[in-house]
Structures are given as structure tokens and as C-alpha cells.
Design a protein around this motif. Structure first.
Motif, PDB file in Angstrom:
ATOM      1  N   ASN A 146      47.073  31.662  48.142  1.00 39.42           N
ATOM      2  CA  ASN A 146      47.926  32.786  47.732  1.00 39.42           C
ATOM      3  C   ASN A 146      47.110  33.712  46.848  1.00 39.42           C
ATOM      4  OD1 ASN A 146      50.360  31.940  48.966  1.00 39.42           O
ATOM      5  ND2 ASN A 146      50.707  30.487  47.307  1.00 39.42           N
ATOM      6  N   MET A 147      47.085  34.984  47.222  1.00 36.41           N
ATOM      7  CA  MET A 147      46.335  35.979  46.464  1.00 36.41           C
ATOM      8  C   MET A 147      47.316  36.731  45.559  1.00 36.41           C
ATOM      9  SD  MET A 147      43.278  35.438  47.689  1.00 36.41           S
ATOM     10  CE  MET A 147      42.347  36.814  47.015  1.00 36.41           C
ATOM     11  N   ILE A 148      47.013  36.754  44.245  1.00 37.23           N
ATOM     12  CA  ILE A 148      47.906  37.410  43.282  1.00 37.23           C
ATOM     13  C   ILE A 148      47.190  38.566  42.590  1.00 37.23           C
ATOM     14  CG2 ILE A 148      49.309  35.344  42.899  1.00 37.23           C
ATOM     15  CD1 ILE A 148      47.774  34.994  40.204  1.00 37.23           C
ATOM     16  N   ASN A 149      47.989  39.551  42.152  1.00 36.28           N
ATOM     17  CA  ASN A 149      47.416  40.695  41.437  1.00 36.28           C
ATOM     18  C   ASN A 149      47.431  40.446  39.926  1.00 36.28           C
ATOM     19  OD1 ASN A 149      50.041  41.225  40.560  1.00 36.28           O
ATOM     20  ND2 ASN A 149      50.337  42.966  41.937  1.00 36.28           N
ATOM     21  N   THR A 150      47.045  41.440  39.166  1.00 34.88           N
ATOM     22  CA  THR A 150      46.929  41.298  37.706  1.00 34.88           C
ATOM     23  C   THR A 150      48.268  41.090  37.010  1.00 34.88           C
ATOM     24  OG1 THR A 150      46.958  43.704  37.468  1.00 34.88           O
ATOM     25  CG2 THR A 150      44.794  42.639  37.587  1.00 34.88           C
ATOM     26  N   GLU A 204      44.306  33.079  36.142  1.00 33.98           N
ATOM     27  CA  GLU A 204      45.252  33.459  35.102  1.00 33.98           C
ATOM     28  C   GLU A 204      45.218  34.970  34.923  1.00 33.98           C
ATOM     29  OE1 GLU A 204      44.078  31.139  31.681  1.00 33.98           O
ATOM     30  OE2 GLU A 204      44.903  29.292  32.548  1.00 33.98           O
ATOM     31  N   ALA A 205      46.348  35.612  35.236  1.00 38.41           N
ATOM     32  CA  ALA A 205      46.480  37.060  35.076  1.00 38.41           C
ATOM     33  C   ALA A 205      46.518  37.379  33.577  1.00 38.41           C
ATOM     34  CB  ALA A 205      47.758  37.531  35.764  1.00 38.41           C
ATOM     35  N   PRO A 206      46.129  38.545  33.142  1.00 36.22           N
ATOM     36  CA  PRO A 206      45.856  39.726  33.951  1.00 36.22           C
ATOM     37  C   PRO A 206      44.387  39.938  34.318  1.00 36.22           C
ATOM     38  CG  PRO A 206      46.012  40.412  31.670  1.00 36.22           C
ATOM     39  CD  PRO A 206      46.242  38.905  31.706  1.00 36.22           C
ATOM     40  N   ASP A 207      43.426  39.203  33.690  1.00 39.31           N
ATOM     41  CA  ASP A 207      42.014  39.549  33.928  1.00 39.31           C
ATOM     42  C   ASP A 207      41.262  38.569  34.833  1.00 39.31           C
ATOM     43  OD1 ASP A 207      41.683  37.354  32.266  1.00 39.31           O
ATOM     44  OD2 ASP A 207      40.923  38.524  30.578  1.00 39.31           O
ATOM     45  N   PHE A 208      41.851  37.419  35.114  1.00 37.27           N
ATOM     46  CA  PHE A 208      41.261  36.385  35.984  1.00 37.27           C
ATOM     47  C   PHE A 208      39.900  35.883  35.496  1.00 37.27           C
ATOM     48  CE2 PHE A 208      43.805  39.033  39.059  1.00 37.27           C
ATOM     49  CZ  PHE A 208      44.902  38.180  39.055  1.00 37.27           C
ATOM     50  N   LYS A 209      39.625  36.034  34.211  1.00 36.29           N
ATOM     51  CA  LYS A 209      38.381  35.487  33.641  1.00 36.29           C
ATOM     52  C   LYS A 209      38.359  33.969  33.759  1.00 36.29           C
ATOM     53  CE  LYS A 209      36.881  39.354  31.329  1.00 36.29           C
ATOM     54  NZ  LYS A 209      35.895  40.145  31.970  1.00 36.29           N
ATOM     55  N   SER A 210      39.528  33.365  33.891  1.00 41.73           N
ATOM     56  CA  SER A 210      39.647  31.916  34.043  1.00 41.73           C
ATOM     57  C   SER A 210      38.926  31.409  35.299  1.00 41.73           C
ATOM     58  CB  SER A 210      41.116  31.508  34.105  1.00 41.73           C
ATOM     59  OG  SER A 210      41.771  32.194  35.167  1.00 41.73           O
ATOM     60  N   ALA A 211      38.637  32.294  36.252  1.00 40.40           N
ATOM     61  CA  ALA A 211      37.930  31.903  37.482  1.00 40.40           C
ATOM     62  C   ALA A 211      36.432  31.730  37.245  1.00 40.40           C
ATOM     63  CB  ALA A 211      38.168  32.942  38.577  1.00 40.40           C
ATOM     64  N   ALA A 242      37.585  29.991  43.391  1.00 42.10           N
ATOM     65  CA  ALA A 242      38.535  31.101  43.527  1.00 42.10           C
ATOM     66  C   ALA A 242      37.930  32.204  44.388  1.00 42.10           C
ATOM     67  CB  ALA A 242      38.905  31.659  42.151  1.00 42.10           C
ATOM     68  N   LEU A 243      38.805  32.923  45.064  1.00 41.04           N
ATOM     69  CA  LEU A 243      38.437  34.112  45.828  1.00 41.04           C
ATOM     70  C   LEU A 243      38.935  35.300  45.021  1.00 41.04           C
ATOM     71  CD1 LEU A 243      37.275  35.219  48.495  1.00 41.04           C
ATOM     72  CD2 LEU A 243      39.586  35.021  49.443  1.00 41.04           C
ATOM     73  N   VAL A 244      38.024  36.219  44.655  1.00 40.64           N
ATOM     74  CA  VAL A 244      38.365  37.318  43.749  1.00 40.64           C
ATOM     75  C   VAL A 244      37.970  38.666  44.355  1.00 40.64           C
ATOM     76  CG1 VAL A 244      37.953  38.309  41.458  1.00 40.64           C
ATOM     77  CG2 VAL A 244      38.097  35.827  41.718  1.00 40.64           C
ATOM     78  N   ILE A 245      38.904  39.620  44.295  1.00 38.05           N
ATOM     79  CA  ILE A 245      38.634  41.000  44.687  1.00 38.05           C
ATOM     80  C   ILE A 245      38.477  41.818  43.412  1.00 38.05           C
ATOM     81  CG2 ILE A 245      39.506  43.051  45.885  1.00 38.05           C
ATOM     82  CD1 ILE A 245      41.180  41.148  47.641  1.00 38.05           C
ATOM     83  N   HIS A 246      37.462  42.680  43.406  1.00 36.28           N
ATOM     84  CA  HIS A 246      37.177  43.534  42.244  1.00 36.28           C
ATOM     85  C   HIS A 246      37.622  44.972  42.504  1.00 36.28           C
ATOM     86  CE1 HIS A 246      34.543  40.607  40.068  1.00 36.28           C
ATOM     87  NE2 HIS A 246      34.485  40.090  41.285  1.00 36.28           N
ATOM     88  N   ALA A 304      30.717  45.554  39.951  1.00 32.38           N
ATOM     89  CA  ALA A 304      31.962  45.598  40.725  1.00 32.38           C
ATOM     90  C   ALA A 304      33.190  45.877  39.874  1.00 32.38           C
ATOM     91  CB  ALA A 304      32.143  44.282  41.485  1.00 32.38           C
ATOM     92  N   GLY A 305      33.061  45.824  38.573  1.00 33.66           N
ATOM     93  CA  GLY A 305      34.194  46.140  37.704  1.00 33.66           C
ATOM     94  C   GLY A 305      35.190  45.006  37.567  1.00 33.66           C
ATOM     95  N   ASP A 306      36.372  45.370  37.086  1.00 40.07           N
ATOM     96  CA  ASP A 306      37.416  44.383  36.783  1.00 40.07           C
ATOM     97  C   ASP A 306      37.851  43.603  38.019  1.00 40.07           C
ATOM     98  OD1 ASP A 306      37.404  45.202  34.135  1.00 40.07           O
ATOM     99  OD2 ASP A 306      39.090  46.588  34.399  1.00 40.07           O
ATOM    100  N   ARG A 307      38.412  42.442  37.750  1.00 42.96           N
ATOM    101  CA  ARG A 307      38.975  41.586  38.791  1.00 42.96           C
ATOM    102  C   ARG A 307      40.435  41.988  38.978  1.00 42.96           C
ATOM    103  NH1 ARG A 307      36.273  35.919  36.500  1.00 42.96           N
ATOM    104  NH2 ARG A 307      34.189  36.818  36.271  1.00 42.96           N
ATOM    105  N   ILE A 308      40.824  42.322  40.207  1.00 39.66           N
ATOM    106  CA  ILE A 308      42.175  42.838  40.424  1.00 39.66           C
ATOM    107  C   ILE A 308      43.067  41.928  41.275  1.00 39.66           C
ATOM    108  CG2 ILE A 308      41.554  45.241  40.043  1.00 39.66           C
ATOM    109  CD1 ILE A 308      41.505  45.569  43.139  1.00 39.66           C
ATOM    110  N   VAL A 309      42.462  41.016  42.036  1.00 44.98           N
ATOM    111  CA  VAL A 309      43.224  40.067  42.855  1.00 44.98           C
ATOM    112  C   VAL A 309      42.481  38.749  42.836  1.00 44.98           C
ATOM    113  CG1 VAL A 309      44.076  39.528  45.183  1.00 44.98           C
ATOM    114  CG2 VAL A 309      44.145  41.888  44.367  1.00 44.98           C
TER     115      VAL A 309
END
Length: 189
Positions: free
Chosen positions: A46-50, A92-99, A160-164, A178-183
Motif C-alpha cells: 500500500n502506497m501512502i502520501n504525506t 511514518e508520515a509526513p516525511d517518511f524519514k523512518s524508511a 520501503a518503496l519511496v517516491i520523491h 530528488a527532494g522530499d519523500r512524498i509517497v
């Protein structure tokens, strides 16, 4: 008498056909090539946003070429985006740094164009349509879903699979600007 001869001929012909059919079943005229089957069950992500809202899903499957990722998502800003495999299965939203950082068991630098790179988790950029959707298939040739292997995505804490937010420049360490992690989506069994 004619009936008896006809009946006998029909019987002989039927026996002949049956013998031929069973001979072909036992000894086919050609051999089909065996196709290897990968026994790994796909993993659904499941892919989640911020905001922690599901915006899509991915199916991750082991293949002979590496790990195949089928990704569908919506509600994204249009344009070219970086996508990477990250080292920890935690979103963990909102920044997904937990990945954590990019999946990098070889301790290399980032980027396909970096002479000291690339990470096993580096993937090609994806295109988000004007409607904010993405539907792509990506193969990650340097990772596996086989547990216990050196480059497995399924270690103790998963991955984790992360979109920036921006595209990957394929050279700048550690994340291609690539900037911030958004998904984000967790890859775990």
C-alpha cells in the motif's frame, strides 16, 4: 457376411486408432521446452502520501531478471519523479524519514551516472501524467525477495518503496537531489 466384415474392419480400425493415440501420448512427436516457474508469492504494497492516505499500490515479485515492481498511484503532482528502494520497512508520515536511506548493501555512492555508484535501491525515474497518475513496471536487477540472500529486501525490518517530489539526477550522492519523500510503501512479508 458383409455386415460381419464391416464390423470386423471397424473394430480393427478402432483398435489401430486407439493404439496410435496412446502411443502419441507416451511418445509425443516433439518435446516442449520446460519453462522455469518462480515460486515466490507476490507482495502487495500500500502506497501512502504525506497525510497517511492510501494513493496507490505496488505489486513486488521475484523474477529471473530481478524484482519486478508494478506501481499504480494517483493524486500526485505531474512530472518526472525519483523512485527508490529504501532500507527500512517503515513509512511514518509526513516525511517518511523512518524508511532510512536508500537500500545499499554494497556501500556504494548514489546514481547510475556516478562512477562510485550506484545503490542497489536506485531505480529509473517515473513519469506522473497530467492527471496525476502513474502506472509503471520497473525491474530492480540488483535485489531479491529471497530471504537470507545478501541483497534481500526482506531482511528483519523489510524495506520501503519511496517516491520523491523531484526527479533523480542519477549522480548526486546520497539521493540524486530528488527532494522530499512524498509517497511511501512498506515491503514486508
Amino acid at each position: 457376411m458383409k455386415k460381419a466384415i464391416m464390423l470386423a474392419a471397424t473394430l480393427v480400425f478402432t483398435i489401430f486408432l486407439t493404439a496410435c493415440a496412446s502411443d502419441n501420448e507416451v511418445n509425443p512427436k516433439y518435446q516442449e521446452e520446460a519453462i522455469p516457474v518462480i515460486s515466490h508469492t507476490p507482495i502487495y504494497v500500500n502506497m501512502i502520501n504525506t497525510e497517511g492516505v492510501k494513493v496507490g499500490n505496488a505489486t513486488v515479485t521475484e523474477t529471473t531478471e530481478g524484482v519486478k515492481i508494478l506501481l499504480e498511484a494517483e493524486g500526485l503532482d505531474p512530472g518526472t519523479k525519483a523512485i527508490h528502494l529504501h532500507q527500512t520497512g517503515k513509512c511514518e508520515a509526513p516525511d517518511f524519514k523512518s524508511a532510512g536511506g536508500h537500500y545499499n548493501p554494497g556501500q556504494r555512492e548514489h546514481g547510475f551516472d556516478n562512477p562510485r555508484g550506484f545503490h542497489a535501491g536506485d531505480l529509473p525515474n517515473i513519469e506522473v501524467t497530467e492527471k496525476g497518475t502513474v502506472n509503471v513496471e520497473i525491474t530492480a536487477p540488483n535485489v531479491t525477495l529471497k530471504q537470507g540472500e545478501k541483497n534481500t529486501l526482506l531482511d528483519e525490518d523489510g524495506s520501503a518503496l519511496v517516491i520523491h517530489v523531484q526527479k533523480d539526477d542519477y549522480k548526486t550522492n546520497p539521493a540524486g537531489n530528488a527532494g522530499d519523500r512524498i509517497v511511501c510503501g512498506v515491503i514486508k512479508k
